[in-house]
Design a protein around this motif. Structure first.
Motif, PDB file in Angstrom:
ATOM      1  N   ASP A 166       0.824  -1.208   0.000  1.00 29.20           N
ATOM      2  CA  ASP A 166       0.000   0.000   0.000  1.00 29.20           C
ATOM      3  C   ASP A 166       0.859   1.259   0.000  1.00 29.20           C
ATOM      4  OD1 ASP A 166      -2.425   1.375   0.054  1.00 29.20           O
ATOM      5  OD2 ASP A 166      -2.538   1.368   2.236  1.00 29.20           O
ATOM      6  N   ARG A 183       5.482   0.615  -9.062  1.00 29.86           N
ATOM      7  CA  ARG A 183       4.715  -0.451  -9.701  1.00 29.86           C
ATOM      8  C   ARG A 183       4.952  -1.721  -8.893  1.00 29.86           C
ATOM      9  NH1 ARG A 183       1.195   1.750 -13.139  1.00 29.86           N
ATOM     10  NH2 ARG A 183       1.104  -0.227 -14.279  1.00 29.86           N
ATOM     11  N   VAL A 194       4.069  -5.863  -7.685  1.00 30.31           N
ATOM     12  CA  VAL A 194       3.510  -7.200  -7.797  1.00 30.31           C
ATOM     13  C   VAL A 194       3.637  -7.847  -6.419  1.00 30.31           C
ATOM     14  CG1 VAL A 194       3.729  -9.509  -8.778  1.00 30.31           C
ATOM     15  CG2 VAL A 194       4.024  -7.496 -10.238  1.00 30.31           C
ATOM     16  N   ARG A 207      -7.689 -12.665  -0.741  1.00 30.48           N
ATOM     17  CA  ARG A 207      -8.381 -12.171  -1.938  1.00 30.48           C
ATOM     18  C   ARG A 207      -8.992 -10.789  -1.679  1.00 30.48           C
ATOM     19  NH1 ARG A 207      -9.582 -17.747  -2.495  1.00 30.48           N
ATOM     20  NH2 ARG A 207     -11.557 -17.577  -1.367  1.00 30.48           N
ATOM     21  N   ALA A 223      -6.174  -8.345  -1.755  1.00 26.86           N
ATOM     22  CA  ALA A 223      -5.753  -8.159  -3.141  1.00 26.86           C
ATOM     23  C   ALA A 223      -6.691  -7.197  -3.867  1.00 26.86           C
ATOM     24  CB  ALA A 223      -5.701  -9.504  -3.858  1.00 26.86           C
ATOM     25  N   ASP A 224      -7.994  -7.362  -3.659  1.00 27.10           N
ATOM     26  CA  ASP A 224      -8.961  -6.465  -4.289  1.00 27.10           C
ATOM     27  C   ASP A 224      -8.741  -5.022  -3.851  1.00 27.10           C
ATOM     28  OD1 ASP A 224     -10.129  -8.575  -5.606  1.00 27.10           O
ATOM     29  OD2 ASP A 224     -11.764  -8.834  -4.162  1.00 27.10           O
ATOM     30  N   ARG A 264      -5.704  -3.592  -5.659  1.00 27.87           N
ATOM     31  CA  ARG A 264      -5.979  -3.321  -7.074  1.00 27.87           C
ATOM     32  C   ARG A 264      -6.808  -2.053  -7.233  1.00 27.87           C
ATOM     33  NH1 ARG A 264      -7.188  -9.227  -7.055  1.00 27.87           N
ATOM     34  NH2 ARG A 264      -5.342 -10.295  -7.900  1.00 27.87           N
ATOM     35  N   ALA A 305      -1.534   0.747  -8.797  1.00 27.80           N
ATOM     36  CA  ALA A 305      -0.889  -0.146  -9.757  1.00 27.80           C
ATOM     37  C   ALA A 305      -0.306  -1.360  -9.057  1.00 27.80           C
ATOM     38  CB  ALA A 305       0.217   0.613 -10.497  1.00 27.80           C
ATOM     39  N   ALA A 306      -1.108  -2.376  -8.886  1.00 26.50           N
ATOM     40  CA  ALA A 306      -0.639  -3.585  -8.212  1.00 26.50           C
ATOM     41  C   ALA A 306      -1.226  -4.812  -8.884  1.00 26.50           C
ATOM     42  CB  ALA A 306      -1.021  -3.563  -6.740  1.00 26.50           C
ATOM     43  N   ASP A 307      -0.396  -5.830  -9.021  1.00 29.95           N
ATOM     44  CA  ASP A 307      -0.849  -7.135  -9.470  1.00 29.95           C
ATOM     45  C   ASP A 307      -0.602  -8.089  -8.309  1.00 29.95           C
ATOM     46  OD1 ASP A 307      -1.773  -9.197 -10.974  1.00 29.95           O
ATOM     47  OD2 ASP A 307       0.052  -9.445 -12.162  1.00 29.95           O
ATOM     48  N   VAL A 308      -1.557  -8.949  -8.016  1.00 26.03           N
ATOM     49  CA  VAL A 308      -1.447  -9.844  -6.868  1.00 26.03           C
ATOM     50  C   VAL A 308      -1.533 -11.281  -7.351  1.00 26.03           C
ATOM     51  CG1 VAL A 308      -2.373 -10.499  -4.622  1.00 26.03           C
ATOM     52  CG2 VAL A 308      -2.491  -8.109  -5.364  1.00 26.03           C
ATOM     53  N   ASP A 319       5.227  -5.384 -14.709  1.00 29.39           N
ATOM     54  CA  ASP A 319       4.885  -4.689 -15.955  1.00 29.39           C
ATOM     55  C   ASP A 319       5.716  -5.198 -17.131  1.00 29.39           C
ATOM     56  OD1 ASP A 319       2.996  -3.185 -14.686  1.00 29.39           O
ATOM     57  OD2 ASP A 319       4.197  -1.363 -14.560  1.00 29.39           O
TER      58      ASP A 319
END
Length: 502
Positions: free
Chosen positions: A32, A40, A42, A53, A56-57, A60, A64-67, A81
């Protein structure tokens, strides 16, 4: 080279490609924060749970985050990225041999703790950063940070205990009102990944065998603890009754002018805090320390917390806050005001002259020994995830106070062997109830109800039934707190179902 310049909140974090491992409290807080800084991100976590989950939501949504959730993602270092990562920020549960972290080291990446990130972003334009008082040790950390927080608040300061105690340090750093002082409880795991922290004062409370499975050896565990002293600016505090901590201070690369300050539950030498005729005294932070001492508190100020290990914790806390300049009166008031947290030598019930104590926080032999030594005749509930430690010394030192032992835990063999060798005449009961497995999601309630039933059947008036497992909880419980709550509930049910003796 870019990372060398990331030493404040206002530095150029934008676009930095970061992998965050773990989505617990510290991992979520780190992700966060990095998103807020413009990085960026992950995030990788091996548990694809409902709680993860939801976290993670949230990430997102905020940026800019991918989990990536699930064990299949723990074996490799992901791109960010579509490009190689530039940094890894790891949660403390991940050890350096874990495949993803090993890949990061092989790629030449730096691996930071959330504490390292917090130290780098603590300075922010328009704010005065909080001073850091930091501590570690095998046992007593949470009590000591709580006492130090209480002393600082008694002095009228805006202070908060953070770190491994529950509140992530990055949450405190981002608090809009800010703090005067942060007291950080740091684990050996966090210290392993912390590289530039330069606190005002630091202390290692004690050292005993623990977390050998994570570090690989007791020597590596000690080395991680000793890192807390590096770059300390004002006071490197050691335990005069633990020679290992003295050597750590002697070998530490501190800032010029930093003093070595000791604490002891005996009469203090010059530059120490200690006890004289039932008084907590300071011979370290006063000009006339060679000839006299300043009274900070009396043992009466501790009330029911006057056990030796709690007094030692208070002395360590006082050594930290006195380095900041806290007055003697605030030390005394902080001790008086301090309220211990749950699951730490917590009285649960007393009936028929039998005392029931919850010390689920005793997750290693050193902590359990402190609990056992406080009582004369004990029915001991013990066992769990041993973390590779040896129980021989613990059992040998306390055999004469054991009336019986009730074993919990998926693997009772290590503790059972120590009991057979060093307390062969002590009755041992097994609380196993079917196949508990090794899933941390297991609530363990059936095991604890059986353990409490067995303990109640063996205890007699004058006994203490002490749940101080000397082991971690994750083989049958989600956490030591859940284990403690299970004990409290089992005792409550026992009291309701069993009539009081007339």
């Amino acid at each position: 080279m870019r990372l060398d310049h990331l030493t404040s909140w206002d530095a150029d974090w934008a676009g930095l490609r970061v992998v965050v491992t773990g989505l617990g409290l510290s991992g979520f807080s780190a992700a966060d924060t990095l998103i807020e800084l413009g990085a960026r991100v992950v995030v990788v976590d091996g548990r694809d749970s409902e709680e993860n989950r939801q976290r993670a939501d949230t990430l997102r949504i905020v940026g800019a985050a991918d989990v990536l959730l699930g064990p299949e993602h723990q074996g490799r270092l992901p791109d960010v990225d579509g490009q190689p990562a530039q940094l890894v920020v790891t949660s403390p549960g991940w050890n350096p041999r874990q495949p993803l972290l090993a890949a990061a080291y092989d790629a030449g990446l730096e691996v930071w703790s959330d504490v390292e990130l917090a130290w780098r972003v603590r300075e922010r334009e328009g704010r005065t950063p909080a001073e850091w008082l930091v501590l570690t040790g095998t046992n007593g950390k949470t009590t000591t940070v709580g006492m130090a927080e209480s002393m600082l608040q008694a002095a009228g300061l805006r202070a908060l205990a953070v770190g491994n105690v529950g509140t992530p340090v990055l949450d405190a750093i981002r608090d809009p009102e800010g703090y005067d002082v942060l007291v950080l409880e740091l684990s050996s795991f966090q210290l392993h990944y912390t590289h530039t922290m330069s606190p005002l004062a630091s202390v290692v409370l004690n050292i005993a065998e623990d977390h050998v499975d994570w570090h690989g050896s007791f020597e590596e565990y000690q080395a991680a603890k000793a890192r807390i002293y590096e770059r300390t600016r004002v006071a490197a505090v050691f335990n005069a009754e633990a020679p290992e901590t003295v050597r750590m201070v002697e070998n530490a690369d501190v800032v010029e002018g930093c003093r070595a300050i000791g604490f002891t539950t005996d009469v203090p030498a010059v530059s120490m805090l200690g006890l004289v005729d039932g008084l907590v005294v300071d011979r370290a932070y006063i000009p006339e320390r060679r000839e006299s001492a300043t009274e900070l508190a009396s043992l009466e100020d501790f009330g029911e917390l006057a056990a030796r290990h709690n007094v030692a914790n208070a002395l360590a806390a006082a050594a930290l806050v006195r380095a900041y300049g806290v007055a003697a009166e605030a030390v005394r008031d902080g001790i008086r005001n301090y309220e211990p947290g749950a699951h730490r030598i917590q009285a649960v019930a007393r009936r028929d002259d039998i005392l029931w104590i919850n010390d689920s926080k005793a997750t290693n032999p050193h902590a359990a020994s402190a609990s056992l030594s406080a009582f004369r005749s004990v029915v001991w509930i013990a066992g769990g995830l041993s973390k590779g430690v040896d129980y021989a010394e613990l059992v040998a030192e306390n055999a004469d106070r054991l009336r019986g032992v009730v074993l919990i835990g998926a693997d009772t063999a290590p503790l059972r062997r120590a009991l057979a060798e060093h307390a062969p005449d002590v009755p041992v009961f097994d609380a196993a109830v079917g196949d508990t497995g090794t899933d941390a999601a297991t609530d363990g309630s059936a095991v604890m109800h059986e353990a409490v039933r067995l303990a109640a059947g063996h205890a007699v008036p004058g006994d203490t039934v002490l749940m101080a497992p000397a082991a971690a909880s994750m083989d049958q419980f989600a956490s030591y707190a859940q284990r403690g709550h299970a004990f409290i509930e089992a005792v409550r049910v026992l009291m309701e179902d069993t009539p009081t003796e007339s």
